[in-house]
Structures are given as structure tokens and as C-alpha cells.
Write a protein that holds these residues in place. Structure first.
Motif, PDB file in Angstrom:
ATOM      1  N   LYS A 150       0.833  -1.198   0.000  1.00  0.00           N
ATOM      2  CA  LYS A 150       0.000   0.000   0.000  1.00  0.00           C
ATOM      3  C   LYS A 150       0.868   1.248   0.000  1.00  0.00           C
ATOM      4  O   LYS A 150       1.872   1.319   0.711  1.00  0.00           O
ATOM      5  N   ASN A 201       4.162   8.533   5.003  1.00  0.00           N
ATOM      6  CA  ASN A 201       3.633   7.175   4.921  1.00  0.00           C
ATOM      7  C   ASN A 201       4.054   6.290   6.077  1.00  0.00           C
ATOM      8  O   ASN A 201       3.541   5.177   6.216  1.00  0.00           O
ATOM      9  N   SER A 203       3.577   6.222   9.346  1.00  0.00           N
ATOM     10  CA  SER A 203       2.561   5.769  10.303  1.00  0.00           C
ATOM     11  C   SER A 203       1.657   4.715   9.675  1.00  0.00           C
ATOM     12  O   SER A 203       1.257   3.756  10.346  1.00  0.00           O
ATOM     13  N   THR A 204       1.367   4.865   8.387  1.00  0.00           N
ATOM     14  CA  THR A 204       0.536   3.869   7.700  1.00  0.00           C
ATOM     15  C   THR A 204       1.264   2.547   7.600  1.00  0.00           C
ATOM     16  O   THR A 204       0.693   1.481   7.858  1.00  0.00           O
ATOM     17  N   TRP A 205       2.559   2.580   7.214  1.00  0.00           N
ATOM     18  CA  TRP A 205       3.326   1.345   7.099  1.00  0.00           C
ATOM     19  C   TRP A 205       3.441   0.642   8.447  1.00  0.00           C
ATOM     20  O   TRP A 205       3.336  -0.582   8.519  1.00  0.00           O
ATOM     21  N   GLU A 207       1.331   0.838  10.935  1.00  0.00           N
ATOM     22  CA  GLU A 207       0.003   0.309  11.267  1.00  0.00           C
ATOM     23  C   GLU A 207      -0.297  -0.978  10.499  1.00  0.00           C
ATOM     24  O   GLU A 207      -0.952  -1.884  11.025  1.00  0.00           O
ATOM     25  N   LEU A 208       0.193  -1.064   9.272  1.00  0.00           N
ATOM     26  CA  LEU A 208      -0.054  -2.236   8.437  1.00  0.00           C
ATOM     27  C   LEU A 208       0.857  -3.417   8.783  1.00  0.00           C
ATOM     28  O   LEU A 208       0.664  -4.518   8.275  1.00  0.00           O
TER      29      LEU A 208
END
Length: 249
Positions: A150, A201, A203-205, A207-208
Motif C-alpha cells: 500500500k 507514509n 505511520s501507515t506502514w 500500522e499495516l
């Protein structure tokens, strides 16, 4: 205390190692780890000045050479400069993908470094290992070689790393009976300058990632050291994800 016989399985004393793209980031951490494990060490990088500074920081006996892995002649020149074929080759040199649309030039550049570079080094140095009858190659792939992560859908980068994984398996088969093992490590998202440049990105990585954080460079280097050692003597053609569980969702 760890039993001495067990420690010997991970020991690289008496072996020589070449790390491409070893001047910074994951490559430099791999170099430090292999040196701590006892290997004599050579760094190769496009930026010779930075490579020399990195080499001096790793140890007084660490060599540094210029190499453009995308250029087959540059790789052949490197092989001639370092003398005897190394026991361990870590194909780490690489470039990130693009966040914009991929142009013809973007595609050619990323493929030439990330994929052609691994081919060029294996073709020259791996072939010499096979002719000698011993050697160990560890390629640095990526989770993006098996999934489209993502926020990172760049076709050139993803295709280049998928190609690295298949080169790994192909050369492992080709040289299995020649005394050469070939494996790859597929990092997930690791805290490096390259990753920090994409801090929107991060924080997204995290979280994933099931573990809930980005990886550390030493965690990738530890996996490389395992694959480079006798502890993995029956392992070849493997692509080892080191990704905090990112690819298990």
C-alpha cells in the motif's frame, strides 16, 4: 553461555565478503555485521568518497571501491581490483521507486540498477565462485517483489525486486552442485533515511505491520549474516521475508 560449536556455525572468520551499495543504510549495517562476525570486508558503491568514509568507520582494514553495478564493465573492473573472488557476495545496491508516473527513463534506470545490477554481479563474481567450487550469495530483494504494498505501487521497483527473487532461485538451481548457495532477504519497511524521506507514509506502514513498527537495519543484517554462514548450509534458493509480518495479512 552459547556452546562454542554452535557459535562456530555463525562465525565468518577467515572468509571474505563484498557488499555492494555498502556506503550507507542497510548495506552499511550489513557490512558492520559481517565484519563483527569475523569476515574480511570490501565495500563497493557508486559514491567512492562516502564508501571510503564508511569503510574507515567499520574498521581500519576494510577496503572500498567504486562500482556502478548497472555497468557490466564496472563490475568486471571491480572484480579485477579486489583480487581473489570473495567467499560472500551481498548484492545490496539499489534505488527506490518513483512516486510519480513511471516514465521510460524511470523504468530503465530502476531496472538497470536493481535488476541488471544483481545479474551483472552474479554473472561476473558468482560465475567465478562456481568455477572455484565455493561461494555464498545473498541478494537484497523486497516484500514488493511479491506483493504490491500500500502506497508503493511503482511498477518499475516492484518488477525489479520480483526479478531479483527469480534470479535468486534461478542461480541457486544453476550452481547448487558447484558449491555455491544463493539466497535473498526481502525486507519490509525499515527505518532508514530513504524511508524517512517518505515520512508521510511511515505511520501507515507501521500500522499495516503486525508487529506495529518499522524494522531496524540490524534486523535485516542479522538475516543476511545467517544466510551467509554455515548455520544455513542446507538453505539455497530461499527468499526470506524480514518484514514484521507485513506479508502475512
Amino acid at each position: 553461555m552459547m556452546h562454542p560449536d554452535l557459535m562456530k556455525r555463525f562465525d565468518l572468520t577467515g572468509r571474505s565478503a563484498l557488499v555492494t551499495g555498502g556506503a550507507q543504510g542497510i548495506g552499511l549495517e550489513i557490512a558492520r555485521t559481517l565484519r563483527m562476525a569475523g569476515a574480511s570486508l570490501t565495500l563497493a558503491d557508486l559514491d567512492l568518497d562516502t564508501a571510503r568514509k564508511a569503510a574507515a568507520g567499520v574498521g581500519p582494514d576494510v577496503d572500498a571501491f567504486h562500482c556502478d553495478v548497472a555497468d557490466p564493465q564496472s563490475v568486471r573492473d571491480l572484480a579485477a581490483s579486489i583480487g581473489p573472488c570473495p567467499d560472500i557476495l551481498v548484492n545490496n545496491a539499489g534505488v527506490p521507486g518513483k512516486t510519480r508516473d513511471t516514465s521510460d527513463d524511470d523504468w530503465r534506470f530502476v531496472i538497470s540498477v536493481n535488476l541488471d545490477g544483481v545479474f551483472n554481479c552474479c554473472s561476473t563474481i558468482g560465475t567465478a565462485m562456481a568455477e572455484r567450487g565455493s561461494g555464498n550469495i545473498v541478494n537484497i530483494g523486497s516484500i514488493c517483489g511479491s506483493i504490491v504494498a500500500k502506497l508503493q505501487s511503482d511498477p518499475a521497483y516492484n518488477a525489479s525486486k520480483a526479478g531479483v527473487h527469480m534470479l535468486t532461485k534461478s542461480y541457486a538451481c544453476k550452481w547448487a552442485k558447484s558449491g555455491v548457495r544463493v539466497n535473498a532477504v526481502a525486507p519490509g519497511y525499515v527505518a532508514t533515511k530513504m524511508t524517512n524521506d517518505s515520512n508521510d507514509n511511515i505511520s501507515t506502514w507501521a500500522e499495516l505491520t503486525p508487529i506495529g513498527r518499522l524494522g531496524r537495519t540490524e534486523e535485516i543484517a542479522n538475516a543476511v549474516q545467517f544466510l551467509a554462514s554455515d548455520a544455513s548450509s542446507y538453505v539455497t534458493g530461499t527468499v526470506l521475508p524480514v518484514d514484521g509480518g507485513y506479508t502475512i495479512w
